[in-house]
Design an enzyme around this catalytic site. Structure first.
Site, PDB file in Angstrom:
ATOM      1  CE  LYS A 136      42.964  24.196  40.145  1.00 12.95           C
ATOM      2  NZ  LYS A 136      41.688  24.787  40.739  1.00 12.95           N
ATOM      3  CD  GLU A 161      48.603  39.393  38.269  1.00 18.72           C
ATOM      4  OE1 GLU A 161      47.776  40.170  38.748  1.00 18.72           O
ATOM      5  OE2 GLU A 161      48.379  38.981  37.139  1.00 18.72           O
ATOM      6  CB  CYS A 188      45.014  40.989  40.457  1.00 18.35           C
ATOM      7  SG  CYS A 188      45.588  41.320  38.758  1.00 18.35           S
ATOM      8  CD  GLU A 222      44.418  40.665  46.976  1.00 17.35           C
ATOM      9  OE1 GLU A 222      44.649  40.989  45.833  1.00 17.35           O
ATOM     10  OE2 GLU A 222      45.154  39.836  47.609  1.00 17.35           O
TER      11      GLU A 222
END
Length: 486
Positions: free
Chosen positions: A178, A254, A288, A390
């Site tokens: 996906k 992750e 990331c 973040e």
């Protein structure tokens, strides 16, 4: 107008509902394609195809035959290199030099590296004593886990998708991918590669769509999926983990990061500035492993801030295919609103804006894109939102420090634990710091230098599990023990 369909059981197919959504360019907001939106019927069909393949031609291949196919996939990606570069640029808007020198080559390498890993890994065996003196032999078998649901991010879509698909297929699994609704093009293109090299039908499947009440939610809740691997936000990971709990499916995540760079006064100054610049602003900060917190030893602080400011102000905005372009847009206007919200919040919390903080003046043909300025702040406390949360944008806060103990505490004072970078010429200190920082990966005098054989993953709220090299086998295979009485 171009339409991107799902790839199910070796064929491109539209949605039963006929529903589609728009994919717009982050560069100028032009319409790139219309994407078929998958629902329960498409996920059901993809999972069924993947399960058939496990016991069909794919499941009957020898290890050598499977490895040969994966090498063929890598070689075909390389042969169609320009097509993948163009698709990734259309999806992300990032400069072609990033695609050509990092993201697309790494995507191809993921198939070869993991093919080599599975071909060369050794299984355990033990000679076990028994009361009758004849003994027993214990040995292990690695078998595929089954159907792997692969939920992909949008920031490096091809690289991060193949990082999961490569080892999954190397281990003999089948996959249902996906992709992010923002970046569907390279996942679709990979279906052509699979067919071209003869990968059996149903091994690689793609269903497009969104998360809640769409393809993502239906895939992660599907009882025919044996394990789920995901890269993305921590909050989304929590939702997927709840879905995976039903049926006790394995997960590998992750997740988010608020990564720190630590620059000591003895660092190679130019190398540290270059490395921190890349870690803050590569891919417009949408990495990331990128840096949003920078700690600089006080004697170097003012000089470092000014040097990083000069580098940030020298970026070249432009279309990704232009060789002069060094800096691209954010992935979407929605993400830009989030990032600009943090830019405003930093000012409200009292930040000194060293550079940036808004939207650059762009020529008329690019004014509709999702552009933001690279931004540097100083002067905030560690409690400020832009220091703790973040942002996933091209920005960083720089703070001075005075001791190794102080900066270690500052770096660890965060709910995330993905990566850090340490810049120093004192290797004893580098080793001490690397052991003390609570992250999954630490770079010393480098950033984003990856050996695909090493363990990769996050600590704390940054993830679950480790992948890379033989460590990927722990997730993508089931380990069985066979005991033979002699």
């Amino acid at each position: 107008m171009r339409v991107i369909d799902h790839f199910i059981d070796g064929e491109y197919t539209s949605s039963l509902s006929g529903r589609q959504f728009e994919k717009r360019s982050p560069v100028d907001n032009s319409l790139v394609a219309r994407i078929s939106e998958g629902g329960q019927p498409e996920v059901d069909a993809a999972v069924a195809a993947a399960r058939r393949a496990l016991t069909g031609e794919w499941g009957r291949l020898t290890l050598d035959q499977r490895v040969e196919l994966l090498y063929g996939v890598a070689n075909e990606i390389t042969r169609r290199f320009d097509d993948f570069v163009a698709a990734e640029m259309a999806d992300t808007g990032q400069p072609q030099h990033v695609m050509k020198h990092a993201f697309i080559p790494r995507g191809a390498a993921n198939f070869k590296v993991f093919a080599d890993v599975i071909k060369n890994v050794a299984n355990e065996s033990f000679q076990t004593p028994t009361p009758d003196g004849r003994g027993a032999l214990n040995y292990t078998l690695r078998v595929p886990k089954g159907v792997i649901g692969v939920v992909c991010p949008w920031n490096a879509p091809f690289l991060l998708m193949t990082w999961k698909v490569g080892p999954a297929l190397a281990c003999g699994n089948t996959v249902v991918v996906k992709p992010s609704e923002e970046t569907p093009l390279t996942a679709a293109l990979l279906g052509e590669v699979m067919n071209a090299v003869g990968v059996p039908r149903g091994v690689y499947n793609v269903v497009n769509g969104f998360g809640p009440d769409s393809a993502g939610a239906f895939l992660t809740a599907h009882p025919g999926v044996n394990a789920i691997t995901f890269t993305g936000e921590t909050r989304t990971g929590e939702v997927i983990m709840q879905a995976a709990a039903k049926g006790m499916r394995d997960v590998s995540f992750e997740l988010g990061g608020k990564n720190a760079a630590i620059v000591f006064a003895d660092a190679d100054f130019d190398a540290a500035v270059d490395g921190v610049f890349r870690s803050c602003f590569l891919n417009s900060g949408q990495v990331c492993l990128g840096t949003e917190r920078v700690y600089v030893e006080r004697p170097l602080f003012e000089r470092f801030v000014q040097a990083l400011k000069v580098r940030a102000e020298a970026v070249k905005y432009g279309r990704p295919e232009d060789h002069a372009t060094t800096y691209g847009p954010l992935i979407s206007h929605e993400h830009r609103r989030k990032v600009l919200g943090y830019y405003q919040r930093a000012v409200e919390e009292g930040a000194t804006v060293v550079t940036g903080g808004g939207v650059p003046d762009m020529p008329a043909d690019l004014a509709g894109g999702a552009w933001v300025q690279p931004t540097i702040w100083t002067g905030l406390p560690e409690s400020a939102a832009v220091v703790r949360e973040e942002i996933f944008g091209p920005c960083c806060h720089i703070r001075p420090f005075d001791s190794e103990a102080e900066v270690t505490a500052l770096a660890n004072d965060n709910e995330y634990g993905l990566s850090t970078t340490i810049w120093t010429q004192d290797l004893a200190r580098a080793h001490r710091m690397a052991a003390a920082i609570e992250v999954g990966i630490t770079w010393v005098n480098a950033w984003f230098l990856r050996d695909l054989r090493t363990a990769f993953g996050g600590s704390k709220q940054s993830g679950i599990g480790r992948e890379g090299g033989v460590h990927s086998l722990e997730f993508y295979t089931e380990l069985r023990n066979v005991c033979v009485k002699l």
